[in-house]
Design a protein around this motif. Structure first.
Motif, PDB file in Angstrom:
ATOM      1  N   PRO A 229      38.090  43.447  47.529  1.00  0.00           N
ATOM      2  CA  PRO A 229      37.513  44.222  48.620  1.00  0.00           C
ATOM      3  C   PRO A 229      38.450  45.318  49.134  1.00  0.00           C
ATOM      4  O   PRO A 229      37.997  46.400  49.517  1.00  0.00           O
ATOM      5  CB  PRO A 229      37.233  43.171  49.689  1.00  0.00           C
TER       6      PRO A 229
ATOM      7  N   ALA B 197      37.480  49.220  49.283  1.00  0.00           N
ATOM      8  CA  ALA B 197      37.582  49.993  50.523  1.00  0.00           C
ATOM      9  C   ALA B 197      38.375  51.269  50.299  1.00  0.00           C
ATOM     10  O   ALA B 197      38.014  52.349  50.807  1.00  0.00           O
ATOM     11  CB  ALA B 197      38.228  49.147  51.615  1.00  0.00           C
TER      12      ALA B 197
ATOM     13  N   TYR C   9      37.419  46.801  55.015  1.00  0.00           N
ATOM     14  CA  TYR C   9      36.725  45.542  54.747  1.00  0.00           C
ATOM     15  C   TYR C   9      37.004  44.560  55.862  1.00  0.00           C
ATOM     16  O   TYR C   9      38.148  44.397  56.289  1.00  0.00           O
ATOM     17  CB  TYR C   9      37.213  44.959  53.424  1.00  0.00           C
TER      18      TYR C   9
END
Length: 298
Positions: free
Chosen positions: A215, A219, A232
């Motif tokens: 993640p 991002a 995130y």
């Protein structure tokens, strides 16, 4: 004759576009099963046979499979299904019975990664999807399950939050790397299998994307492509469950989603090695540039 289920969905619609371009050169005719034919464009309806109804209905299936050589099988979401078995294998049983009865030789289904991992038996929707694969393979039809990780396109559900707040959420650890795939690559993999049916037996075809991403990685890429900060935020399982409650998801499917997300954080998508055959081409950056950025743009 190739039969396409869920032809107006995210994967099915892309598959249909590919096959409309390529099937004629292979001498293939196309037939679709759709609840609402009005969701197909006039141009598409002019080039395919349309069977109206649900592909969970035995009468609809018998009509659609008559004279068919191959089927693309995708179970539609049913948030109010009474159980995960009903949502996947239950929905598929009429089709499984009809494959042999109608002489269908090859089936390509949309499924999930995880079979080779220790958490496969407690992964909610993925566990149910793998059981559906076993049901289809048990009919004796040549079957390929597209074994997919999380879809890049799932981020489109959070377009408003990404655009307005610069935030996307999930339940996995922020630095956990895992494969992600674009739905257009899944459709392309399905098209290749449906048009070249030299394969036999049953097996999986992983579609892993070109790289593992966390993640945090996602991002960073979204921030660069969108030209604005995107971060995130990890949700707790309780917060995830509460968000699903607001979307009218039934208890059985809600628990299945919770179990699946727990399993993903425990390595559900880690069981297949990326090779030239299991990788798919679309990078997350390309997907952000070509799909997410136009969706976020005011």
């Amino acid at each position: 004759m190739i039969v396409i289920t869920a032809p107006t969905g995210n994967i099915g619609s892309r598959l249909l576009d590919i096959l409309l371009d390529d099937a004629p050169t292979h001498g293939e005719k196309l037939r679709v099963i759709v609840r609402d034919p009005a969701k197909l464009s006039d141009a598409v309806r002019a080039r395919v046979e349309v069977v109206t109804g649900s592909h969970g209905d035995a009468d609809v299936i018998d009509l659609a499979f008559a004279g068919a050589d191959a089927v693309f099988w995708l179970v539609p979401p049913d948030p109010q299904a009474p159980s995960l078995d009903a949502a996947y294998s239950g929905f598929t049983r009429a089709a499984a019975k009809a494959f042999a009865g109608n002489g269908v030789g090859h089936v390509v289904g949309v499924s999930a990664l995880g079979r080779a991992t220790p958490v496969a038996d407690r992964a909610g929707h993925v566990t149910a999807s793998l059981a559906m694969d076993d049901l289809i393979a048990g009919t004796g039809v040549a079957y390929r399950a597209l074994a997919n990780p999380t879809f890049m396109d799932n981020l489109l559900w959070q377009v408003t939050s990404i655009r307005d707040d610069g935030v996307f959420t999930g339940t996995v650890t922020a630095d956990r790397k895992a494969p992600v795939a674009a739905t257009r690559d899944i459709a392309a993999a399905a098209a290749g299998l449906l048009l070249d049916r030299s394969w036999t037996g049953a097996g999986e075809v992983p579609v892993l994307g070109p790289e593992d991403l966390s993640p945090i990685d996602m991002a960073r890429t979204m921030s660069e492509v969108l030209g604005r900060p995107v971060r995130y935020e990890r949700q707790s399982i309780d917060d995830f469950r509460a968000a699903l409650t607001g979307r009218s998801v039934g208890d059985a499917l809600m628990q299945g989603l919770v179990d699946m997300m727990r399993a993903k954080d425990d390595g559900l998508d880690d069981g297949v090695q990326r090779t030239p055959k299991t990788a798919s081409p679309t990078t997350f950056r390309e997907w952000c540039e070509e799909v997410l950025e136009p969706a976020v743009r005011p």
